[in-house]
Design an enzyme around this catalytic site. Sequence first.
Site, PDB file in Angstrom:
ATOM      1  N   LYS A 198      12.438  -7.094   1.690  1.00 61.02           N
ATOM      2  CA  LYS A 198      11.461  -7.623   0.783  1.00 61.02           C
ATOM      3  C   LYS A 198      10.310  -6.988   0.526  1.00 61.02           C
ATOM      4  CE  LYS A 198       8.452 -10.856   1.008  1.00 61.02           C
ATOM      5  NZ  LYS A 198       7.555 -10.324  -0.194  1.00 61.02           N
TER       6      LYS A 198
ATOM      7  N   ASN B 251       0.796  -1.175   0.005  1.00 62.04           N
ATOM      8  CA  ASN B 251      -0.066  -0.048  -0.103  1.00 62.04           C
ATOM      9  C   ASN B 251       0.838   1.364   0.081  1.00 62.04           C
ATOM     10  OD1 ASN B 251       0.568  -0.686   2.658  1.00 62.04           O
ATOM     11  ND2 ASN B 251      -1.048   0.139   3.603  1.00 62.04           N
TER      12      ASN B 251
ATOM     13  N   GLY C 187       2.170  -5.830   7.731  1.00 55.60           N
ATOM     14  CA  GLY C 187       1.330  -6.416   6.831  1.00 55.60           C
ATOM     15  C   GLY C 187      -0.041  -6.882   7.469  1.00 55.60           C
ATOM     16  N   SER C 188      -0.473  -8.123   7.087  1.00 59.56           N
ATOM     17  CA  SER C 188      -1.814  -8.300   7.740  1.00 59.56           C
ATOM     18  C   SER C 188      -1.618  -9.119   8.950  1.00 59.56           C
ATOM     19  CB  SER C 188      -2.440  -9.232   6.693  1.00 59.56           C
ATOM     20  OG  SER C 188      -1.993 -10.516   6.543  1.00 59.56           O
TER      21      SER C 188
ATOM     22  N   CYS D 242      -3.397   1.281   6.570  1.00 59.28           N
ATOM     23  CA  CYS D 242      -3.636   0.638   7.882  1.00 59.28           C
ATOM     24  C   CYS D 242      -4.489   1.455   8.868  1.00 59.28           C
ATOM     25  CB  CYS D 242      -2.326   0.233   8.511  1.00 59.28           C
ATOM     26  SG  CYS D 242      -1.147   1.497   8.622  1.00 59.28           S
TER      27      CYS D 242
ATOM     28  N   GLU E 251       3.720  -4.670  12.452  1.00 56.53           N
ATOM     29  CA  GLU E 251       2.801  -3.506  12.347  1.00 56.53           C
ATOM     30  C   GLU E 251       1.891  -4.025  11.412  1.00 56.53           C
ATOM     31  OE1 GLU E 251       4.702   0.332  11.474  1.00 56.53           O
ATOM     32  OE2 GLU E 251       6.698  -0.726  11.814  1.00 56.53           O
ATOM     33  N   LEU E 252       0.774  -4.194  12.150  1.00 64.03           N
ATOM     34  CA  LEU E 252      -0.369  -5.045  11.471  1.00 64.03           C
ATOM     35  C   LEU E 252      -1.580  -4.363  11.092  1.00 64.03           C
ATOM     36  CD1 LEU E 252       0.135  -8.137  13.499  1.00 64.03           C
ATOM     37  CD2 LEU E 252       1.443  -7.664  11.533  1.00 64.03           C
TER      38      LEU E 252
HETATM   39  P1  NAD Z   1       0.353  -9.417   3.830  1.00 63.56           P
HETATM   40  O1  NAD Z   1       0.380  -9.563   5.028  1.00 63.56           O
HETATM   41  O2  NAD Z   1      -0.391 -10.275   2.697  1.00 63.56           O
HETATM   42  O3  NAD Z   1       2.074  -8.988   3.007  1.00 63.56           O
HETATM   43  C1  NAD Z   1       2.858  -8.428   3.568  1.00 63.56           C
HETATM   44  C2  NAD Z   1       4.385  -8.731   3.029  1.00 63.56           C
HETATM   45  O4  NAD Z   1       4.477 -10.168   3.822  1.00 63.56           O
HETATM   46  C3  NAD Z   1       4.418  -8.887   1.747  1.00 63.56           C
HETATM   47  O5  NAD Z   1       5.860  -8.568   1.373  1.00 63.56           O
HETATM   48  C4  NAD Z   1       4.283 -10.370   1.611  1.00 63.56           C
HETATM   49  O6  NAD Z   1       4.808 -10.945   0.141  1.00 63.56           O
HETATM   50  C5  NAD Z   1       4.987 -11.008   2.746  1.00 63.56           C
HETATM   51  N1  NAD Z   1       4.636 -12.367   3.088  1.00 63.56           N
HETATM   52  C6  NAD Z   1       3.369 -13.118   2.560  1.00 63.56           C
HETATM   53  N2  NAD Z   1       3.500 -14.228   3.156  1.00 63.56           N
HETATM   54  C7  NAD Z   1       4.392 -14.230   4.125  1.00 63.56           C
HETATM   55  C8  NAD Z   1       5.019 -15.310   5.100  1.00 63.56           C
HETATM   56  N3  NAD Z   1       4.431 -16.306   5.273  1.00 63.56           N
HETATM   57  N4  NAD Z   1       5.953 -14.883   5.406  1.00 63.56           N
HETATM   58  C9  NAD Z   1       6.982 -13.897   5.549  1.00 63.56           C
HETATM   59  N5  NAD Z   1       6.329 -12.956   4.656  1.00 63.56           N
HETATM   60  C10 NAD Z   1       5.098 -13.054   3.969  1.00 63.56           C
HETATM   61  O7  NAD Z   1      -0.046  -7.918   3.729  1.00 63.56           O
HETATM   62  P2  NAD Z   1      -0.470  -7.166   2.381  1.00 63.56           P
HETATM   63  O8  NAD Z   1      -1.624  -7.558   1.723  1.00 63.56           O
HETATM   64  O9  NAD Z   1       0.622  -6.875   1.409  1.00 63.56           O
HETATM   65  O10 NAD Z   1      -0.793  -5.618   2.986  1.00 63.56           O
HETATM   66  C11 NAD Z   1      -2.041  -5.298   3.521  1.00 63.56           C
HETATM   67  C12 NAD Z   1      -2.149  -5.141   5.133  1.00 63.56           C
HETATM   68  O11 NAD Z   1      -0.973  -4.512   5.674  1.00 63.56           O
HETATM   69  C13 NAD Z   1      -3.240  -4.888   5.777  1.00 63.56           C
HETATM   70  O12 NAD Z   1      -3.741  -5.513   6.857  1.00 63.56           O
HETATM   71  C14 NAD Z   1      -2.909  -3.539   6.504  1.00 63.56           C
HETATM   72  O13 NAD Z   1      -3.406  -2.889   7.292  1.00 63.56           O
HETATM   73  C15 NAD Z   1      -1.430  -3.975   6.753  1.00 63.56           C
HETATM   74  N6  NAD Z   1      -0.421  -2.699   7.078  1.00 63.56           N
HETATM   75  C16 NAD Z   1      -0.299  -2.442   8.291  1.00 63.56           C
HETATM   76  C17 NAD Z   1       0.447  -1.258   8.700  1.00 63.56           C
HETATM   77  C18 NAD Z   1       0.930  -0.635   9.890  1.00 63.56           C
HETATM   78  O14 NAD Z   1       1.716  -0.122   9.998  1.00 63.56           O
HETATM   79  N7  NAD Z   1       0.364  -1.378  10.756  1.00 63.56           N
HETATM   80  C19 NAD Z   1       0.811  -0.477   7.516  1.00 63.56           C
HETATM   81  C20 NAD Z   1       0.434  -0.735   6.272  1.00 63.56           C
HETATM   82  C21 NAD Z   1      -0.031  -2.092   5.940  1.00 63.56           C
END
Ligand code: NAD
Length: 470
Positions: A166, A143, A217-218, A273, A239-240
């Site tokens: 990554k 994002n 990420g998520s 997020c 940071e989720l």
């Molecule tokens: P995601 O969790 O699918 O992916 C995040 C990253 O993790 C990507 O680089 C992905 O390739 C990698 N990944 C995927 N599977 C993995 C695994 N098993 N082990 C290690 N890495 C892996 O998230 P997304 O769909 O790319 O992003 C959206 C999410 O990110 C939303 O939930 C959003 O709220 C969150 N987010 C949080 C913040 C914050 O600061 N709290 C900021 C931005 C986005």
Amino acid sequence: MPTRRSVRRVPGVRGGRFAVRDPATGQEFDTAPDQRADELDAIVDRSHAAWRGWRADPAARTTALLAAADAVAAAGPALAPLLTREQGKPLAESHAEVARTAARLRYFAELSPETRPITDGRAVRSEVRWRPLGPVAAIVPWNFPLQLASAKFAPALAAGNTVVLKPSPFTPLATRRLAAVVAEVLPEGVLTVVTGREPLGSRLASHPGIRHVSFTGSVATGRAVAAGAAASLARVTLELGGNDAAILLDDADVERIADRLFWAAFRNCGQVCMAVKRVYAPARLYPRVVEALAERAEDTVVGAGLDPDVRLGPVNNAGQLARVEDYTAQALAAGARAAAGGHRLDRAGYFFAPTVLADVPPDSPVVTEEQFGPVLPVLPYDSVDEAVAAANGTGFGLGGSVWGTDQDRAAAVADRLECGTVWINHHAELSLAQPFAGVKESGVGVAGGPWGLYGNLRPFVVHRLGEARS
Ligand code: NAD
């Protein structure tokens, strides 16, 4: 007749590279290296070797990171359009993201940990110093690819660590370009980018040579990352996701706040997020709040981010579009009303009409989960206690906001929200100098400001006997 052996091919992967799509068209426009997980051993070894020199000279680090900030700012004209192409956001927002990336490098370049004496009243002289951890794995989503990458590598590098970064496979290109610009002014191996599909991320998170896994990420992936990092007992910062509520109080001036509230929910197509993901409005104001937000949704120019008139781009990828569509359809099927939008746009690319949902059942996934797209449910409430309970009633705890003319009253209500950051009469703005941390399922550890620097350091205590006992 000879038969040809059928080769099972992964869609979009050819010759060690994977496809990158433009979300405004849905079409592939470039490729990125599809690195294999078994390449990580050599990469982490190089990162470890580079750490020896990088950690030794704080003054040289400051100089190099300031040069990196200048180089990133200068690369804005090349970086921003590429970011828009793969991520979808309007070009002006991509330029702002590049500027923020440079600003963050500059901020952390000039930050250093404080060495200080400590005492508990006895004749012992102790001193706390701070040491870097080693190679840091930085794993980020799609994002805000550049901004979030720099939120990881700027404090980690400033603290004297090296970084293996990554990006998401949906947005690898601008990050590769950014890292090339930064790496140009840093010693070899200090910042390395790896791109590819899973299991690259999971192998990086669990790699025994990594000493800190800094993940954004998520929630679901965050859990997997924490489990992977447990193998080597590396530090984790997570940071989720978020599901921030905005509570409007009965003295809110709807006309005055409507623009700010709308963009706090819809900026970057709702893929933030800490976007406003639910609005709670008092029953008396409810019809006008729905109407004011719907008017803005209808008026917003949606289209390809490279078009200068566009304020809202596409959703980043097909999977995310399907999720947004599914949550919206479930809410509508359960009795919600689309005051604006409610459907995909009939054009190529991953476009969804900016959507304001009224009369949404509170147990709809669009309310209880993170929609992460251009869809905003607005819910009425009868008492402030009820609104606070609803705002706190999910597993998330990233941010929240309270809106009202009496700022002190709004602040008192905000104090009751279970989250890491609250805003009064605005939402989703952060200072580089503030701590950023989610509670509950929204995160573990603290990023941002000096707290983000210390999150990449370990205390090292020198404990001496006091003068009288030496
Ligand atoms: P995601 O969790 O699918 O992916 C995040 C990253 O993790 C990507 O680089 C992905 O390739 C990698 N990944 C995927 N599977 C993995 C695994 N098993 N082990 C290690 N890495 C892996 O998230 P997304 O769909 O790319 O992003 C959206 C999410 O990110 C939303 O939930 C959003 O709220 C969150 N987010 C949080 C913040 C914050 O600061 N709290 C900021 C931005 C986005």
